[in-house]
Design an enzyme around this catalytic site. Sequence first.
Site, mmCIF file in Angstrom:
data_model
loop_
_atom_site.group_PDB
_atom_site.id
_atom_site.type_symbol
_atom_site.label_atom_id
_atom_site.label_comp_id
_atom_site.label_asym_id
_atom_site.label_seq_id
_atom_site.Cartn_x
_atom_site.Cartn_y
_atom_site.Cartn_z
ATOM 1 N N GLU A 1 11.931 2.243 14.379
ATOM 2 C CA GLU A 1 11.025 3.284 13.877
ATOM 3 C C GLU A 1 9.756 3.283 14.700
ATOM 4 O O GLU A 1 9.578 2.457 15.600
ATOM 5 C CB GLU A 1 10.702 3.051 12.396
ATOM 6 C CG GLU A 1 10.082 1.708 12.096
ATOM 7 C CD GLU A 1 9.987 1.419 10.595
ATOM 8 O OE1 GLU A 1 10.071 2.370 9.800
ATOM 9 O OE2 GLU A 1 9.824 0.239 10.239
ATOM 10 N N LEU B 1 11.097 1.097 7.192
ATOM 11 C CA LEU B 1 10.490 1.526 5.943
ATOM 12 C C LEU B 1 11.274 2.700 5.376
ATOM 13 O O LEU B 1 11.701 3.585 6.123
ATOM 14 C CB LEU B 1 9.041 1.951 6.185
ATOM 15 C CG LEU B 1 8.273 2.402 4.938
ATOM 16 C CD1 LEU B 1 8.044 1.231 4.001
ATOM 17 C CD2 LEU B 1 6.957 3.052 5.333
ATOM 18 N N LYS C 1 6.552 -2.077 1.926
ATOM 19 C CA LYS C 1 5.380 -1.470 2.560
ATOM 20 C C LYS C 1 4.167 -2.382 2.371
ATOM 21 O O LYS C 1 3.282 -2.135 1.547
ATOM 22 C CB LYS C 1 5.123 -0.080 1.982
ATOM 23 C CG LYS C 1 4.186 0.776 2.840
ATOM 24 C CD LYS C 1 4.166 2.207 2.337
ATOM 25 C CE LYS C 1 3.192 3.079 3.128
ATOM 26 N NZ LYS C 1 3.609 3.278 4.521
ATOM 27 N N TYR D 1 0.831 -1.201 0.000
ATOM 28 C CA TYR D 1 0.000 0.000 0.000
ATOM 29 C C TYR D 1 0.864 1.248 0.000
ATOM 30 O O TYR D 1 2.068 1.197 0.266
ATOM 31 C CB TYR D 1 -0.948 0.003 1.205
ATOM 32 C CG TYR D 1 -0.311 0.374 2.529
ATOM 33 C CD1 TYR D 1 -0.486 1.650 3.071
ATOM 34 C CD2 TYR D 1 0.452 -0.545 3.244
ATOM 35 C CE1 TYR D 1 0.082 1.999 4.281
ATOM 36 C CE2 TYR D 1 1.021 -0.205 4.457
ATOM 37 C CZ TYR D 1 0.839 1.068 4.977
ATOM 38 O OH TYR D 1 1.415 1.404 6.179
#
Length: 283
Positions: A179, A203, A147, A33
């Site tokens: 993260e 990411l 992702k 996505y």
Amino acid sequence: MSRTVYVNGEYLPEEEARVSVFDRGFLFADGVYEVTSVLDGKLVDFDGHAKRLERSLGELEMANPVTRDELLEIHRELVTRNAITEGMVYLQITRGAADRDFAFPVDATPTIVLFTQSMPLIEKPTAKTGIKIVSIPDLRWGRRDIKTVQLLYPSMGKMVAKKAGADDAWMVQDDFVTEGTSNNAWIVSGNRIVTRHLGTEILHGITRAAVLRMAREVQMTVEERPFSLAEAKAADEAFVTSASAFVMPVVEIDGQPVGQGTPGPLSRRLREIYIDEMRAAAI
């Protein structure tokens, strides 16, 4: 009036949108996505999101059912049909519907879905107050650079934070921050801005890349390296970056104030720079 959504080549009222129960995104989280911000009715850093989408699809050996230009047109059409001035466009592509089997199907047609969300992005109250963070172990799979739609653990992290009276969680592996649940993590120590280097552990944030470039353009010192949770708690400032948060100050980690416990001058300045530049460059 309901939103108009896009499903496999059709613009539909959201109540009429349907995806097969055999879709591998539903059965296996076999999908990717992207989320693109909208400011003043225009798309922010669309090319960055389109390129990362291609990378994610390539890593999963998944076909893209649309071209870059077709994707841009769909985004713009949804923004227009839903009268989005400020908000987001969500895009999801899965491997498609097939009989349930762990092996990738050879003849499935990819499923593509897009929808919009109207929300304030610039005048977020937390941009003025900052957000509170808790730390949790990073228990996700090893390919966080893709992702994918498998977001259960980040969702669990958000709930841990909420139950603790905080806004979000930073994930920690081998004593180093990887993260946030839906953002990249940063700290400021002295005149140095620090964020983790790219790899499979995090990411490859589109907002992260833009902020790095902007910081260097205004002669800020940037280090791309791991930083520990202890280093973050001792930092002068901290912040996160994402498509929906832009640059968001962090004022507390695990109940301990960061710096003065208020949004710091550098994170506030980076937010201003980011908004001004992205607004001017949006398409």
